[in-house]
Design a protein around this motif. Structure first.
Motif, PDB file in Angstrom:
ATOM      1  N   LEU A 151       0.840  -1.193   0.000  1.00 56.49           N
ATOM      2  CA  LEU A 151       0.000   0.000   0.000  1.00 56.49           C
ATOM      3  C   LEU A 151       0.877   1.245   0.000  1.00 56.49           C
ATOM      4  CD1 LEU A 151      -2.951   1.151   0.411  1.00 56.49           C
ATOM      5  CD2 LEU A 151      -2.413   1.139   2.862  1.00 56.49           C
ATOM      6  N   LEU A 152       0.620   2.146  -0.949  1.00 60.46           N
ATOM      7  CA  LEU A 152       1.334   3.421  -0.979  1.00 60.46           C
ATOM      8  C   LEU A 152       0.536   4.538  -0.322  1.00 60.46           C
ATOM      9  CD1 LEU A 152       3.046   3.585  -4.495  1.00 60.46           C
ATOM     10  CD2 LEU A 152       4.027   2.890  -2.312  1.00 60.46           C
ATOM     11  N   LEU A 153      -0.760   4.612  -0.611  1.00 64.31           N
ATOM     12  CA  LEU A 153      -1.623   5.628  -0.016  1.00 64.31           C
ATOM     13  C   LEU A 153      -2.983   5.027   0.286  1.00 64.31           C
ATOM     14  CD1 LEU A 153      -1.100   8.913  -2.122  1.00 64.31           C
ATOM     15  CD2 LEU A 153      -0.277   8.440   0.191  1.00 64.31           C
ATOM     16  N   ASP A 154      -3.578   5.472   1.377  1.00 65.20           N
ATOM     17  CA  ASP A 154      -4.921   5.039   1.763  1.00 65.20           C
ATOM     18  C   ASP A 154      -5.738   6.281   2.110  1.00 65.20           C
ATOM     19  OD1 ASP A 154      -7.027   3.401   2.330  1.00 65.20           O
ATOM     20  OD2 ASP A 154      -6.059   2.322   3.984  1.00 65.20           O
ATOM     21  N   GLY A 155      -7.048   6.095   2.231  1.00 66.00           N
ATOM     22  CA  GLY A 155      -7.917   7.189   2.617  1.00 66.00           C
ATOM     23  C   GLY A 155      -8.151   8.216   1.524  1.00 66.00           C
ATOM     24  N   LEU A 156      -8.020   7.791   0.264  1.00 66.05           N
ATOM     25  CA  LEU A 156      -8.179   8.715  -0.860  1.00 66.05           C
ATOM     26  C   LEU A 156      -9.651   8.902  -1.210  1.00 66.05           C
ATOM     27  CD1 LEU A 156      -5.290   7.413  -3.148  1.00 66.05           C
ATOM     28  CD2 LEU A 156      -5.224   9.305  -1.511  1.00 66.05           C
ATOM     29  N   GLN A 157      -9.992  10.116  -1.633  1.00 67.58           N
ATOM     30  CA  GLN A 157     -11.360  10.433  -2.021  1.00 67.58           C
ATOM     31  C   GLN A 157     -11.581  10.040  -3.482  1.00 67.58           C
ATOM     32  OE1 GLN A 157     -13.787  11.193  -0.210  1.00 67.58           O
ATOM     33  NE2 GLN A 157     -12.924  12.063   1.662  1.00 67.58           N
ATOM     34  N   PHE A 158     -12.043   8.813  -3.661  1.00 68.73           N
ATOM     35  CA  PHE A 158     -12.269   8.218  -4.979  1.00 68.73           C
ATOM     36  C   PHE A 158     -10.967   8.225  -5.776  1.00 68.73           C
ATOM     37  CE2 PHE A 158     -13.943   7.346  -9.151  1.00 68.73           C
ATOM     38  CZ  PHE A 158     -15.034   6.530  -8.898  1.00 68.73           C
ATOM     39  N   ALA A 159     -10.056   7.324  -5.381  1.00 64.72           N
ATOM     40  CA  ALA A 159      -8.781   7.176  -6.077  1.00 64.72           C
ATOM     41  C   ALA A 159      -9.030   6.803  -7.523  1.00 64.72           C
ATOM     42  CB  ALA A 159      -7.946   6.096  -5.394  1.00 64.72           C
ATOM     43  N   ASN A 160      -8.338   7.484  -8.444  1.00 59.92           N
ATOM     44  CA  ASN A 160      -8.658   7.280  -9.848  1.00 59.92           C
ATOM     45  C   ASN A 160      -7.389   7.124 -10.684  1.00 59.92           C
ATOM     46  OD1 ASN A 160     -10.061   7.283 -12.359  1.00 59.92           O
ATOM     47  ND2 ASN A 160     -11.671   8.553 -11.484  1.00 59.92           N
TER      48      ASN A 160
END
Length: 304
Positions: A151-160
């Motif tokens: 995992l590089l980033l979490d908690g993203l607002q609609f990762a696209n």
């Protein structure tokens, strides 16, 4: 400006050619909403079906010299020979969580795949609901050549959308619900904005042959959606339960940005295109821009 430019529409044998990628011969690949992955020549002829995922193919990337990587919103991370065939599954889950909405990817020179799972809660059929609820459940993941995923980033607002810097020093990821694109420095994991406070909803992004990171904006911000997102949760749930035609709607204006690796906007095209809206895919290839759409039956092409 995009309005007033000469834009060619290439009809597609299917609905919603969401992303676009070109191979070394200039052949165009796209996926449509019935699960087929199509290939055709730049003039729009010579159609071939190279695969059927049985799901909903979204982001596409070349994978080595002879394969195509497919982010399928329902089937996960897939790969298929460019010659055509049955897709093979690379992954359907990571870190104990099944993918809910595998969306877009970028492939490094060593075969490492950076990709997004847009939401923990809402899949492709309910993408609007995630933008209403702002679940912050999107992930940016990395699959190493040995098959391990971290995992590089979490908690993203609609990762696209996902794109790599030309020198692969960072990976950029679009957050549709946050109107921004962030970059993650791969040497130390430092995160900072590439572009932010965008006028529209960013979707797919890609690195062009010109060295720019191209960012789509599928629609202008929707004032009604901004209001809905501030409502109490029970009222937001009521809006989600409404028929789609009564929910906040995207506009027809679209655009793309050409952003340098240091975050400078070097190119901006914006406006309406007759017969084309919901511009969600972009690929710059040798001075031409190729656009995918979530809602049309065509790919759009214009000069940079």
């Amino acid at each position: 400006m995009l309005s007033g430019r000469h834009v060619t529409l290439i009809p597609v044998d299917g609905h919603g050619p969401e992303d676009v990628v070109l191979d070394a011969q200039g052949r165009i690949y796209t996926g449509v909403d019935d699960g087929r992955v199509l290939r055709f020549t730049p003039d729009g002829s010579g159609w071939e079906v190279i695969a059927d995922t049985g799901g909903r193919p979204l982001g596409l990337e070349l994978y080595g010299d002879d394969e195509l990587l497919i982010c399928d919103a329902r089937a996960g991370l897939l790969v298929v020979p460019l010659a055509g065939g049955t897709p093979s599954v690379l992954a359907t889950s990571a870190l104990g969580l099944d993918f809910v909405f595998c969306n877009n990817a970028a492939v490094a020179s060593d075969g490492t795949i950076y990709f997004t799972d847009s939401s923990r809660r809402f899949g492709i059929d309910n993408w609007r609901d995630d933008l209403i609820e702002q679940t912050g459940g999107g992930r940016l993941l990395r699959r190493s050549p040995d098959g391990t995923i971290d995992l590089l980033l979490d908690g993203l607002q609609f990762a696209n959308g996902v794109a790599l810097a030309p020198d692969e020093s960072f990976v950029a990821v679009a957050e549709t619900g946050a109107f921004s694109v962030s970059r993650v420095r791969l040497s130390d994991g430092h995160v900072d904005p590439l572009v932010e406070d965008l006028w529209g909803f960013p979707d797919n992004i890609s690195t062009g042959t010109d060295g720019l990171i191209w960012v789509t904006q599928a629609s202008p911000r929707v004032a009604a959606l901004d209001v809905v997102r501030r409502l109490p949760s029970f009222l937001r749930a009521g809006v989600r339960a409404l028929p789609t035609w009564l929910q906040p709607k995207p506009g027809r204006e679209v655009g793309v940005l050409g952003v340098s690796p240091d975050g400078e906007v070097e190119r901006e095209l914006r406006g309406e295109v007759d017969g084309f809206h919901m511009l969600v895919g972009v690929r710059e290839w040798r001075g031409q821009l190729y656009f995918g759409s979530l809602e049309e039956n065509a790919i759009a092409v214009t000069k940079v």
